[in-house]
Write an enzyme that holds these catalytic residues in place. Structure first.
Site, mmCIF file in Angstrom:
data_model
loop_
_atom_site.group_PDB
_atom_site.id
_atom_site.type_symbol
_atom_site.label_atom_id
_atom_site.label_comp_id
_atom_site.label_asym_id
_atom_site.label_seq_id
_atom_site.Cartn_x
_atom_site.Cartn_y
_atom_site.Cartn_z
ATOM 1 N N GLU A 1 2.688 4.982 -4.111
ATOM 2 C CA GLU A 1 2.681 5.908 -5.254
ATOM 3 C C GLU A 1 4.012 6.656 -5.460
ATOM 4 O O GLU A 1 4.227 7.069 -6.611
ATOM 5 C CB GLU A 1 1.549 6.940 -5.084
ATOM 6 C CG GLU A 1 0.156 6.363 -5.187
ATOM 7 C CD GLU A 1 -0.239 5.513 -3.986
ATOM 8 O OE1 GLU A 1 -0.938 4.516 -4.184
ATOM 9 O OE2 GLU A 1 0.196 5.840 -2.871
ATOM 10 N N ASP B 1 0.847 -1.191 0.000
ATOM 11 C CA ASP B 1 0.000 0.000 0.000
ATOM 12 C C ASP B 1 0.884 1.242 0.000
ATOM 13 O O ASP B 1 2.104 1.166 0.182
ATOM 14 C CB ASP B 1 -0.896 -0.048 1.253
ATOM 15 C CG ASP B 1 -1.984 1.004 1.246
ATOM 16 O OD1 ASP B 1 -2.282 1.556 0.168
ATOM 17 O OD2 ASP B 1 -2.546 1.279 2.322
ATOM 18 N N ASP C 1 -9.291 4.153 -1.620
ATOM 19 C CA ASP C 1 -10.172 4.702 -0.580
ATOM 20 C C ASP C 1 -11.461 5.242 -1.196
ATOM 21 O O ASP C 1 -11.514 6.383 -1.665
ATOM 22 C CB ASP C 1 -9.455 5.811 0.187
ATOM 23 C CG ASP C 1 -8.259 5.284 0.962
ATOM 24 O OD1 ASP C 1 -8.088 4.059 1.010
ATOM 25 O OD2 ASP C 1 -7.496 6.100 1.508
#
Length: 910
Positions: free
Chosen positions: A438, A435, A558
């Site tokens: 990015e 997670d 999300d």
């Protein structure tokens, strides 16, 4: 100084003229470059073309033009054409060839110039003009122009621009990752910015976690459809302007590396695309079971209670997840000794592993800066972190101050693999969730650890920056001349991520490599997991790039617990199938805030048919496991009950995805490409070619309006119910609270099992083969497939002793019915004792009263045969008094691993 009224008026008039002129100028597109001329073109050493382009006239907008460019063109296969344009003098940044393997363009030659203006392959033709240089790509079969670079090419160090004309009636898909409010079809004049960013998926029309600079176009000419795709293989930030009749790329670095895929069907496009970027990763069987996660399982006893509660509620569950609650101070590869003591966790895992359940935990890329933290110390000693001015770049994520591993460095890949191995010895997890890759950073700019306070101090939200930071704007990398529309607000490209003037292995700038971070971490994690025990890895990654599907699954990030987000989840899922990432789903019931009970009912009904099906919620949201409401539990038992019966079908689709790229979840136009009315349908979808899901997406509804392409559609929850559609007129179906409409299309055979509460048990139950003929057809053919294997093995292929592949066929002709199978490598299925216990044949002409059916299998009669008349779910077509039946042949014990033939004659009275 005083000014007279007259002179004031003159000044005001002058200012007004200036402002109006400015406003008019702002509406006129700037001419940023003046194009190039082709001064030479020759055959290249690799069988293609190589040419030299020369700048026609200088322009200084967004920097100086590169004076000479090298053009390389090659038909790399019968269906794939590559056009590569770069600086003729200096090497420029490209997506690393070791990350995404492909041919390297040839050098400029010294041969004789070609006079032809076209270069033809088997399916595509590259045509060009010399002055100014433009090119087009067209189909060889009909001359249809797929790409036409009609305007001046612009190529500067930090700004590249190329455009193509488009037909006004074309339908485009792709250019993600973003949440598209209009549905799967690209909407003219919406912003499409590609740059991996930790921006919540609740934000519409902005660059999200992944970058996929590929689009598929479907054209329909007189009811005949054709599809193709265009990939710009470039990892730099870019804006793509789609105007309906044109498309323009504006890129802040790299090269033009364009790939054209000829199709001509949507499935063929994805096949050709994934053949190039990498076939989707093989998934373990259990991954298609249901998953439960939550950020906020504060201790192990809560996790144990969740597992027990699912069992008590009789809701299927295969995988239990931990967000960072299991960690010691949010640090990767650690356990909290108080809340997740290792001896108790190991005992829990031994218990659930014995039942066939799996356990997955989260890993963030940021490694906590901590002198007592072995992972960090070993990383520092191995020099694995991204640098800034010679020192590891400092950021802040959940552990506080962190450094980011540089996955472009071979030493980092080795170190990461060792840390995964150490952690697996500590906790035998069954997969990893990567997670925040990015990469996400809670701070901006150049930061240092404060000496006068504790950071973070544990009192405020964990995402507030507490480091001492200053902005970095002095470099052209942190403040490039062209501002992409990052985060929808033209945010600085280093905003809440790694500073773009930081650098990786061999001096590679973060400016260039930014959008590859999650992709490179997926590759390293895949290698690490596969090296543990030689098992098939399962990895879930938030950030993705071209080719990520070869290594990882994806969830859409999300989302909100809203009806709008429920609807958006379908479009995002379908887009990732086109991107070659078929194992995808959204957080069921929403990540935050609390969903309503009705919404959660409808979401599990839909989410049960995502390829990747997981309930996940936020730390600050109330508990939303499916058993928290009895009504949701009932919907879950119904929908997941059907999913678990369909597991062999889903798993076979995953095999097809791995071998051909075919998405598991698909838009309807993939099966019905000539139906132009389906091109923007985003409220229904197909699993494979034949199972259609039509969810309720609005509150307070007990019906759903759905489109049924022409043909026979059988209700998967009641196979006797059928819809026979003549056209694409919407139909209104009953959909009370605990019901989702799932239908099986004609001409298919799908394998099902009896289901269960866990996939390990469900996959051992007898098979039912459901054969769906067109209702009442005098003649018809059906086909289906079944793939079974040892899903622990890294490879997913048909091989002796480890897998079985079954081709299923059926035909009816004037009442004569035949169902049979062909088997490849049947030993595996025979050894597992897998049997076909029942065959259900739908749509036959006859009536229950007159259809005394005598079935033979391999010449021997079958005793357990029953018939049931079909009934119309919606009356669309008048069929008089004619009756139709489903025939159920039970009591079978046909080994799946051995071929069989089943025949009978229907006695029909017309």
């Amino acid at each position: 100084m005083s000014i007279s009224l007259t002179s004031s008026s003159a000044i005001l008039t002058f200012l007004l003229i200036v402002l109006l002129s400015s406003a008019i100028a702002d509406t006129v597109p700037k001419k940023i470059g003046n194009g190039y001329r082709l001064i030479s073109i020759q055959k290249s050493s690799n069988g293609g073309l190589v040419g030299l382009l020369q700048l026609k006239q200088k322009s200084n907008i967004y920097g100086a033009d590169i004076p000479q460019l090298k053009l390389s063109v090659k038909h790399e296969s019968s269906s794939r054409l590559r056009v590569h344009i770069t600086d003729a003098e200096k090497q420029r940044w490209e997506v690393p060839y070791n990350l995404l393997p492909r041919e390297k363009p040839p050098s400029l030659g010294r041969g004789r110039n070609l006079e032809a203006s076209e270069y033809a392959g088997k399916e595509l033709i590259f045509a060009y003009t010399s002055d100014p240089f433009t090119f087009s790509v067209k189909r060889r079969s009909n001359g249809q122009i797929l790409f036409d670079s009609y305007s001046d090419l612009v190529f500067k160090d930090q700004y590249l621009e190329i455009s193509t004309k488009l037909p006004k009636n074309g339908s485009l898909y792709g250019l993600g990752e973003n949440t598209q409010p209009h549905g799967i079809k690209l909407y003219p004049n919406d912003p499409y910015t590609l740059y991996t960013t930790d921006v919540s998926a609740i934000n519409l029309n902005v660059d999200l976690y992944g970058s996929h600079p590929v689009y598929m176009e479907v054209r329909n000419d007189g009811g005949e459809a054709s599809a193709h795709a265009v990939l710009l293989l470039n990892s730099n930030g870019m804006d793509v302007f789609y105007r309906g009749d044109s498309l323009t790329y504006k890129v802040i670095g790299g090269v033009f590396d364009l790939y054209f895929f000829s199709g001509p069907t949507p499935l063929a496009v994805v096949d050709q695309y994934t053949a190039f970027v990498g076939r989707p990763a093989p998934m373990p069987y259990w991954a298609f079971g249901f998953h439960q996660c939550r950020w906020g399982y504060h201790n192990l006893s809560v996790v144990e209670d969740v597992v027990d509660s699912y069992k008590r509620a009789k809701i299927p569950l295969d995988v239990i997840w931990n967000d960072d609650d299991h960690m010691d101070g949010h640090k990767d590869f650690t356990l909290n000794p108080q809340n997740y003591p290792r001896p108790k966790l190991l005992a829990f895992l031994e218990k659930i592993h014995a039942q066939g359940m799996k356990y997955i935990v989260i890993i963030d890329p940021g490694i906590g800066v901590n002198t007592t933290y072995g992972v960090y110390q070993r990383g520092l000693a191995s020099d694995v972190f991204i640098k800034y001015h010679g020192q590891p770049f400092l950021a802040q994520v959940w552990p506080g101050a962190v450094n980011f591993p540089d996955f472009l460095n071979p030493k980092t890949v080795q170190w990461w693999g060792d840390e995964v191995r150490r952690f697996h010895e500590l906790v035998p997890v069954d997969g990893l969730w990567i997670d925040m890759n990015e990469a996400s950073n809670f701070c901006n700019g150049l930061c240092t650890i404060p000496h006068d306070r504790i950071c973070p101090n544990g009192t405020g939200p964990g995402w507030e920056c507490c480091l001492d930071c200053k902005n970095i704007t002095a470099t052209r990398w942190d403040d490039p001349p062209y501002k992409i529309n990052a985060s929808g607000i033209q945010a600085p490209i280093g905003y809440k991520t790694i500073a773009t003037s930081a650098y990786h292995y061999n001096g590679v700038l973060e400016y260039d490599a930014h959008s590859l971070y999650g992709f490179s971490q997926s590759i390293a994690t895949h290698k690490a997991l596969q090296g543990l025990q030689g098992k098939r890895p399962f990895i879930l990654s938030r950030s993705t790039y071209v080719g990520s599907g070869k290594y990882a699954a994806h969830w859409t990030g999300d989302n909100k617990g809203t009806w709008e987000d429920l609807k958006y989840s379908i479009s995002t899922m379908l887009n990732f199938g086109i991107f070659g990432v078929p194992m995808v789903g959204s957080d069921i019931c929403g990540f935050y805030p609390a969903p309503t009970e009705e919404l959660c009912n409808r979401w599990i009904e839909l989410g049960a048919f995502y390829p990747f099906s997981r309930d996940h919620a936020n730390f600050y949201s109330p508990r939303q496991e499916l058993y928290q409401w009895e009504s949701v539990a009932e919907s879950a038992r119904n929908a997941l009950g059907m999913r678990y019966k369909l597991l062999p079908y889903l798993y076979t689709l995953s095999y097809e995805a791995h071998t051909t790229g075919a998405p598991i979840a698909r838009p309807l136009f993939f099966t019905f490409p000539n139906e132009a009315k389906l091109y923007d349908l985003s409220t229904q979808f197909l699993l494979g070619s034949n199972v259609m899901v039509s969810p309720v997406l609005e509150p307070n509804k007990t019906t759903v309006e759905a489109v049924f392409p022409p043909g026979s559609w059988y209700d998967m929850f009641d196979l006797a119910k059928v819809i026979v559609s003549k056209d694409l007129s919407p139909l209104v179906l009953d959909a009370p609270l605990h019901t989702i409409n799932v239908h099986l299309y004609e001409n298919a055979i799908i394998p099902m099992q009896q289901g269960g509460l866990i996939s390990k048990e469900a996959r051992t139950t007898p098979f039912t083969l459901v054969v769906a003929f067109p209702l009442g057809a005098k003649k018809g053919k059906c086909e289906g497939r079944l793939f079974l294997d040892n899903d622990e093995l890294p490879e997913m292929k048909v091989a002796a002793g480890t897998s079985t592949y079954v081709e299923l066929y059926a035909k009816v002709s004037n009442g004569n019915v035949k169902v049979w199978s062909k088997v490849r490598e049947g030993e595996f299925a025979v050894e597992k004792g897998l049997i076909v216990g029942k065959v259900v044949v739908l749509g036959l002409r006859g009536s229950a009263a007159s259809s005394a059916v005598e079935v033979e299998v391999e010449g021997r009669p079958v005793a357990e045969v029953s018939t049931l008349e079909h009934r119309k779910a919606v009356e669309v077509e008048a069929v008089g008094e004619r009756k139709h039946v489903m025939v159920e042949i039970g009591g079978l014990e046909l080994p799946v691993g051995k071929k069989f033939t089943m025949t009978w004659k229907m006695r029909i009275k017309d």
